[in-house]
Design a protein around this motif. Structure first.
Motif, PDB file in Angstrom:
ATOM      1  N   GLY A  10      32.891  41.364  42.081  1.00 25.96           N
ATOM      2  CA  GLY A  10      33.277  41.659  43.464  1.00 25.96           C
ATOM      3  C   GLY A  10      32.498  42.832  44.043  1.00 25.96           C
ATOM      4  N   ALA A  11      32.313  43.891  43.239  1.00 24.71           N
ATOM      5  CA  ALA A  11      31.552  45.045  43.710  1.00 24.71           C
ATOM      6  C   ALA A  11      30.095  44.668  43.958  1.00 24.71           C
ATOM      7  CB  ALA A  11      31.637  46.184  42.694  1.00 24.71           C
ATOM      8  N   LEU A  12      29.545  43.842  43.093  1.00 22.70           N
ATOM      9  CA  LEU A  12      28.173  43.375  43.273  1.00 22.70           C
ATOM     10  C   LEU A  12      28.032  42.623  44.595  1.00 22.70           C
ATOM     11  CD1 LEU A  12      25.505  43.292  41.673  1.00 22.70           C
ATOM     12  CD2 LEU A  12      26.232  41.094  40.786  1.00 22.70           C
ATOM     13  N   LEU A  13      28.977  41.742  44.875  1.00 21.90           N
ATOM     14  CA  LEU A  13      28.944  40.971  46.117  1.00 21.90           C
ATOM     15  C   LEU A  13      29.219  41.858  47.327  1.00 21.90           C
ATOM     16  CD1 LEU A  13      28.646  38.155  47.378  1.00 21.90           C
ATOM     17  CD2 LEU A  13      31.093  37.856  47.048  1.00 21.90           C
ATOM     18  N   CYS A  14      30.206  42.742  47.209  1.00 19.72           N
ATOM     19  CA  CYS A  14      30.627  43.577  48.341  1.00 19.72           C
ATOM     20  C   CYS A  14      29.548  44.582  48.749  1.00 19.72           C
ATOM     21  CB  CYS A  14      31.909  44.319  47.976  1.00 19.72           C
ATOM     22  SG  CYS A  14      32.629  45.300  49.309  1.00 19.72           S
ATOM     23  N   LEU A 123      26.312  39.563  55.957  1.00 20.92           N
ATOM     24  CA  LEU A 123      26.660  40.949  55.642  1.00 20.92           C
ATOM     25  C   LEU A 123      28.174  41.119  55.674  1.00 20.92           C
ATOM     26  CD1 LEU A 123      25.985  43.982  55.275  1.00 20.92           C
ATOM     27  CD2 LEU A 123      25.746  44.102  57.752  1.00 20.92           C
ATOM     28  N   TRP A 124      28.797  40.665  56.740  1.00 19.39           N
ATOM     29  CA  TRP A 124      30.258  40.751  56.852  1.00 19.39           C
ATOM     30  C   TRP A 124      30.956  39.904  55.797  1.00 19.39           C
ATOM     31  CZ3 TRP A 124      33.268  44.124  58.985  1.00 19.39           C
ATOM     32  CH2 TRP A 124      32.821  44.880  60.062  1.00 19.39           C
ATOM     33  N   LEU A 125      30.492  38.667  55.646  1.00 20.14           N
ATOM     34  CA  LEU A 125      31.166  37.749  54.733  1.00 20.14           C
ATOM     35  C   LEU A 125      31.072  38.189  53.277  1.00 20.14           C
ATOM     36  CD1 LEU A 125      30.134  34.447  56.501  1.00 20.14           C
ATOM     37  CD2 LEU A 125      32.461  35.362  56.304  1.00 20.14           C
ATOM     38  N   THR A 126      29.911  38.684  52.853  1.00 20.59           N
ATOM     39  CA  THR A 126      29.807  39.151  51.470  1.00 20.59           C
ATOM     40  C   THR A 126      30.654  40.408  51.254  1.00 20.59           C
ATOM     41  OG1 THR A 126      27.755  40.359  51.950  1.00 20.59           O
ATOM     42  CG2 THR A 126      27.531  38.141  51.037  1.00 20.59           C
ATOM     43  N   SER A 127      30.735  41.270  52.254  1.00 21.31           N
ATOM     44  CA  SER A 127      31.578  42.469  52.141  1.00 21.31           C
ATOM     45  C   SER A 127      33.056  42.097  52.029  1.00 21.31           C
ATOM     46  CB  SER A 127      31.372  43.382  53.349  1.00 21.31           C
ATOM     47  OG  SER A 127      30.048  43.825  53.417  1.00 21.31           O
ATOM     48  N   ILE A 128      33.496  41.194  52.872  1.00 21.85           N
ATOM     49  CA  ILE A 128      34.907  40.778  52.857  1.00 21.85           C
ATOM     50  C   ILE A 128      35.240  40.012  51.588  1.00 21.85           C
ATOM     51  CG2 ILE A 128      36.614  39.305  54.005  1.00 21.85           C
ATOM     52  CD1 ILE A 128      35.143  40.020  56.668  1.00 21.85           C
ATOM     53  N   GLY A 129      34.374  39.069  51.211  1.00 18.47           N
ATOM     54  CA  GLY A 129      34.618  38.293  49.998  1.00 18.47           C
ATOM     55  C   GLY A 129      34.585  39.160  48.748  1.00 18.47           C
ATOM     56  N   GLY A 130      33.619  40.071  48.664  1.00 17.51           N
ATOM     57  CA  GLY A 130      33.547  40.969  47.514  1.00 17.51           C
ATOM     58  C   GLY A 130      34.766  41.877  47.428  1.00 17.51           C
ATOM     59  N   ALA A 131      35.211  42.373  48.564  1.00 22.78           N
ATOM     60  CA  ALA A 131      36.404  43.228  48.579  1.00 22.78           C
ATOM     61  C   ALA A 131      37.632  42.465  48.087  1.00 22.78           C
ATOM     62  CB  ALA A 131      36.649  43.770  49.990  1.00 22.78           C
ATOM     63  N   SER A 132      37.736  41.193  48.442  1.00 19.89           N
ATOM     64  CA  SER A 132      38.882  40.403  47.966  1.00 19.89           C
ATOM     65  C   SER A 132      38.835  40.233  46.457  1.00 19.89           C
ATOM     66  CB  SER A 132      38.938  39.050  48.683  1.00 19.89           C
ATOM     67  OG  SER A 132      37.837  38.256  48.339  1.00 19.89           O
ATOM     68  N   MET A 133      37.630  40.067  45.897  1.00 23.84           N
ATOM     69  CA  MET A 133      37.509  39.962  44.444  1.00 23.84           C
ATOM     70  C   MET A 133      37.849  41.286  43.763  1.00 23.84           C
ATOM     71  SD  MET A 133      34.130  37.686  43.752  1.00 23.84           S
ATOM     72  CE  MET A 133      34.259  37.950  41.999  1.00 23.84           C
ATOM     73  N   ILE A 134      37.396  42.389  44.332  1.00 27.83           N
ATOM     74  CA  ILE A 134      37.690  43.701  43.746  1.00 27.83           C
ATOM     75  C   ILE A 134      39.201  43.918  43.679  1.00 27.83           C
ATOM     76  CG2 ILE A 134      37.533  46.198  44.110  1.00 27.83           C
ATOM     77  CD1 ILE A 134      34.719  45.670  45.307  1.00 27.83           C
ATOM     78  N   LEU A 135      39.903  43.597  44.763  1.00 28.40           N
ATOM     79  CA  LEU A 135      41.364  43.785  44.772  1.00 28.40           C
ATOM     80  C   LEU A 135      42.046  42.879  43.760  1.00 28.40           C
ATOM     81  CD1 LEU A 135      42.188  44.189  48.561  1.00 28.40           C
ATOM     82  CD2 LEU A 135      41.845  45.938  46.828  1.00 28.40           C
ATOM     83  N   SER A 136      41.582  41.649  43.654  1.00 29.49           N
ATOM     84  CA  SER A 136      42.164  40.729  42.679  1.00 29.49           C
ATOM     85  C   SER A 136      41.945  41.241  41.259  1.00 29.49           C
ATOM     86  CB  SER A 136      41.543  39.338  42.842  1.00 29.49           C
ATOM     87  OG  SER A 136      42.100  38.436  41.917  1.00 29.49           O
ATOM     88  N   GLY A 137      40.752  41.758  40.986  1.00 29.87           N
ATOM     89  CA  GLY A 137      40.469  42.303  39.660  1.00 29.87           C
ATOM     90  C   GLY A 137      41.271  43.560  39.358  1.00 29.87           C
ATOM     91  N   LEU A 138      41.369  44.467  40.337  1.00 25.92           N
ATOM     92  CA  LEU A 138      42.159  45.676  40.135  1.00 25.92           C
ATOM     93  C   LEU A 138      43.628  45.334  39.892  1.00 25.92           C
ATOM     94  CD1 LEU A 138      40.679  48.086  42.838  1.00 25.92           C
ATOM     95  CD2 LEU A 138      40.457  48.277  40.349  1.00 25.92           C
ATOM     96  N   GLY A 139      44.113  44.301  40.575  1.00 21.84           N
ATOM     97  CA  GLY A 139      45.494  43.872  40.385  1.00 21.84           C
ATOM     98  C   GLY A 139      45.759  43.312  39.002  1.00 21.84           C
ATOM     99  N   ARG A 140      44.734  42.852  38.325  1.00 27.19           N
ATOM    100  CA  ARG A 140      44.869  42.340  36.961  1.00 27.19           C
ATOM    101  C   ARG A 140      44.715  43.434  35.912  1.00 27.19           C
ATOM    102  NH1 ARG A 140      44.824  37.259  35.383  1.00 27.19           N
ATOM    103  NH2 ARG A 140      44.585  35.645  36.921  1.00 27.19           N
ATOM    104  N   MET A 141      44.105  44.546  36.285  1.00 29.23           N
ATOM    105  CA  MET A 141      43.780  45.573  35.297  1.00 29.23           C
ATOM    106  C   MET A 141      44.995  46.392  34.853  1.00 29.23           C
ATOM    107  SD  MET A 141      40.047  46.784  36.678  1.00 29.23           S
ATOM    108  CE  MET A 141      39.849  48.101  35.519  1.00 29.23           C
ATOM    109  N   THR A 142      45.923  46.650  35.736  1.00 29.10           N
ATOM    110  CA  THR A 142      47.098  47.448  35.396  1.00 29.10           C
ATOM    111  C   THR A 142      48.301  46.971  36.203  1.00 29.10           C
ATOM    112  OG1 THR A 142      48.030  49.680  35.377  1.00 29.10           O
ATOM    113  CG2 THR A 142      46.397  49.224  37.065  1.00 29.10           C
ATOM    114  N   SER A 143      49.467  47.091  35.622  1.00 26.96           N
ATOM    115  CA  SER A 143      50.677  46.613  36.308  1.00 26.96           C
ATOM    116  C   SER A 143      50.992  47.455  37.544  1.00 26.96           C
ATOM    117  CB  SER A 143      51.865  46.604  35.347  1.00 26.96           C
ATOM    118  OG  SER A 143      52.108  47.917  34.866  1.00 26.96           O
ATOM    119  N   ALA A 144      50.516  48.691  37.587  1.00 21.36           N
ATOM    120  CA  ALA A 144      50.762  49.545  38.755  1.00 21.36           C
ATOM    121  C   ALA A 144      50.037  49.026  39.995  1.00 21.36           C
ATOM    122  CB  ALA A 144      50.322  50.974  38.465  1.00 21.36           C
TER     123      ALA A 144
END
Length: 193
Positions: A10-14, A123-144
């Motif tokens: 996600g960070a790579l894409l964003c 530019l917009w689409l890769t930023s938005i799509g990458g950000a969605s992946m980052i949030l999904s990954g962060l949500g999997r990393m810790t229960s908090a």
């Protein structure tokens, strides 16, 4: 580990998505496969398998139809944003039909925008799509941080959406500064010094 891989892609894409169309295609396909399977709470390996299939399929289709690559990349990244939007709009139990409608609608809109406006839309689409992946990954990393992946109604939805917008804007700013020439952006004379 699963969340870390998704955050990295996600960070790579964003933050780097507009630099290479091949990279954007692979990362978008990976993210689309991951985010769509994530709507159904599958196992880690199922999500990873579908993400890999999505990356390969997206790259093959885009390569075969390279003339329309901006259209396909826009559609893929739009579908990623649509999957995250469907997740934010449907707290708790998910309605797969409503989720599919949102994903397809945003994918089609992203495809047409990317076809018409090329690099600026990507530019917009890769930023938005990458950000969605980052949030999904962060949500999997810790229960908090689970609320970033699957927010409950109220403060979690608002917070998750605001973080998504802020992260996408940060990706947009970074890509715009790093790849100004690729985007055809002229810097002010004073900024060059």
């Amino acid at each position: 580990m699963s969340g870390l891989a998704v955050v990295l892609v996600g960070a790579l894409l964003c933050f780097w998505g507009i630099r290479s169309l091949h990279l954007a295609v692979l990362a978008s396909g990976f993210g689309l496969g991951w985010l769509i399977t994530d709507l159904f709470n599958p196992s880690l390996w199922t999500s990873f398998l579908f993400a890999l299939i999505g990356a390969v399929a997206a790259w093959v289709v885009t390569t075969l139809v390279f003339k329309f690559s901006a259209y396909f990349i826009g559609g893929l990244t739009g579908a990623m944003a649509g999957a995250k939007l469907a997740d934010v709009l449907q707290p708790g139990d998910k309605n797969w039909a409503l989720g599919a409608i949102v994903v397809v609608a945003v994918a089609v809109a992203g495809a047409f925008l990317a076809d018409k406006y090329r690099a600026r839309a990507l530019l917009w689409l890769t930023s938005i799509g990458g950000a969605s992946m980052i949030l999904s990954g962060l949500g999997r990393m810790t229960s908090a941080l689970t609320f970033l992946r699957d927010p409950n109604p109220g403060w979690q939805q608002v917070t998750s959406t605001l973080i998504w917008i802020a992260l996408a804007a940060a990706g947009w700013i970074v890509q715009r500064r790093l790849f100004a020439e690729k985007l055809g952006i002229q810097r002010a004379e004073g900024a060059k010094r």
